[in-house]
Design a protein around this motif. Sequence first.
Motif, mmCIF file in Angstrom:
data_model
loop_
_atom_site.group_PDB
_atom_site.id
_atom_site.type_symbol
_atom_site.label_atom_id
_atom_site.label_comp_id
_atom_site.label_asym_id
_atom_site.label_seq_id
_atom_site.Cartn_x
_atom_site.Cartn_y
_atom_site.Cartn_z
ATOM 1 N N GLY A 1 87.695 32.870 87.971
ATOM 2 C CA GLY A 1 87.050 31.727 87.339
ATOM 3 C C GLY A 1 86.544 30.701 88.325
ATOM 4 O O GLY A 1 85.730 29.835 87.963
ATOM 5 N N GLN B 117 91.813 32.132 85.455
ATOM 6 C CA GLN B 117 91.572 30.729 85.781
ATOM 7 C C GLN B 117 92.670 30.227 86.732
ATOM 8 O O GLN B 117 93.735 30.837 86.841
ATOM 9 C CB GLN B 117 91.532 29.880 84.516
ATOM 10 C CG GLN B 117 90.576 30.410 83.449
ATOM 11 C CD GLN B 117 89.162 30.599 83.949
ATOM 12 O OE1 GLN B 117 88.607 29.727 84.609
ATOM 13 N NE2 GLN B 117 88.581 31.751 83.630
ATOM 14 N N GLN C 130 85.349 36.620 84.768
ATOM 15 C CA GLN C 130 85.270 35.206 85.127
ATOM 16 C C GLN C 130 85.679 34.278 83.988
ATOM 17 O O GLN C 130 86.274 33.221 84.223
ATOM 18 C CB GLN C 130 83.847 34.863 85.585
ATOM 19 C CG GLN C 130 83.726 33.473 86.197
ATOM 20 C CD GLN C 130 82.336 33.187 86.700
ATOM 21 O OE1 GLN C 130 81.356 33.730 86.198
ATOM 22 N NE2 GLN C 130 82.220 32.343 87.709
ATOM 23 N N LYS C 131 85.399 34.631 82.747
ATOM 24 C CA LYS C 131 85.679 33.746 81.606
ATOM 25 C C LYS C 131 87.047 33.988 80.979
ATOM 26 O O LYS C 131 87.430 33.252 80.064
ATOM 27 C CB LYS C 131 84.597 33.945 80.538
ATOM 28 C CG LYS C 131 83.175 33.673 81.015
ATOM 29 C CD LYS C 131 83.000 32.246 81.498
ATOM 30 C CE LYS C 131 81.549 31.985 81.891
ATOM 31 N NZ LYS C 131 81.369 30.589 82.386
ATOM 32 N N GLU C 132 87.784 34.965 81.462
ATOM 33 C CA GLU C 132 89.079 35.286 80.870
ATOM 34 C C GLU C 132 90.116 34.207 81.203
ATOM 35 O O GLU C 132 90.109 33.659 82.319
ATOM 36 C CB GLU C 132 89.573 36.644 81.359
ATOM 37 C CG GLU C 132 88.676 37.803 80.972
ATOM 38 C CD GLU C 132 88.585 37.979 79.467
ATOM 39 O OE1 GLU C 132 89.604 37.700 78.783
ATOM 40 O OE2 GLU C 132 87.522 38.376 78.976
#
Length: 232
Positions: free
Chosen positions: A99, A203, A197-199
């Motif tokens: 992320g 992050q 990346q959006k999981e």
Amino acid sequence: MTTPEPQSPAPQPSTPQSKDRIYRSPGGMAGGSLLLVIACWLGFDAIVAGEGSTPWLALASLILTVPLVVAFTLRPAVFANEDRLRIRNPLRVIVVPWGQVASLRSGYSNEVVAESGRKFQLWAVPVSLRGRKKAARREARRGAEAGGRSGGAFGGGLGGLSGGMRGGGRATVPDGPVRAETDRVMDELRELRETRQKEPEAQGEVTVRWAYEIAGPAVAGAVLLVILLVVG
């Protein structure tokens, strides 16, 4: 009549973590191993057979050079899984969650650009201009061979066309362009970034840790070497 004791619920299996994909430089590892063998051979020979201050100078030189050789040849590696990218460079270990990865760039070196703008070079995935030229030649050769096959098939009429459809004993042309090895590695890392990346698991914050296990012995060896040279 006995009341059955309530049974504790069966433990739920924890979510298995994805295994790391590990990328290293075969050339760097081979060169580092050779340098270590030569350095240890010369150093131990000087320690055993040397006279005066020679054994101490050889020992200090080994303490200085061995960690540096390991740091710049055997140590660099890139570990990638579905959550983060861990970069083990000669003197630092950088952990970048997907992320936080803004881009993966390839120029004269391969590097990761974080969302904050910080850049981290991938020592374990060096750019090989020779490999790129070799891949370009293979791609050009493959294109020429594919053009020759298609021309032969159409030039041979129906017989050539039916022979081409049957295969005719010739290998099929693989899909996709021919890429250098390090460029294929960067393609895999970019694909991981795009998909993860959006999981939520990908992050976090970028962390940087200095490799004191490398810097400590090297500094001690350098200090000892300087003292021995000054004292004579």
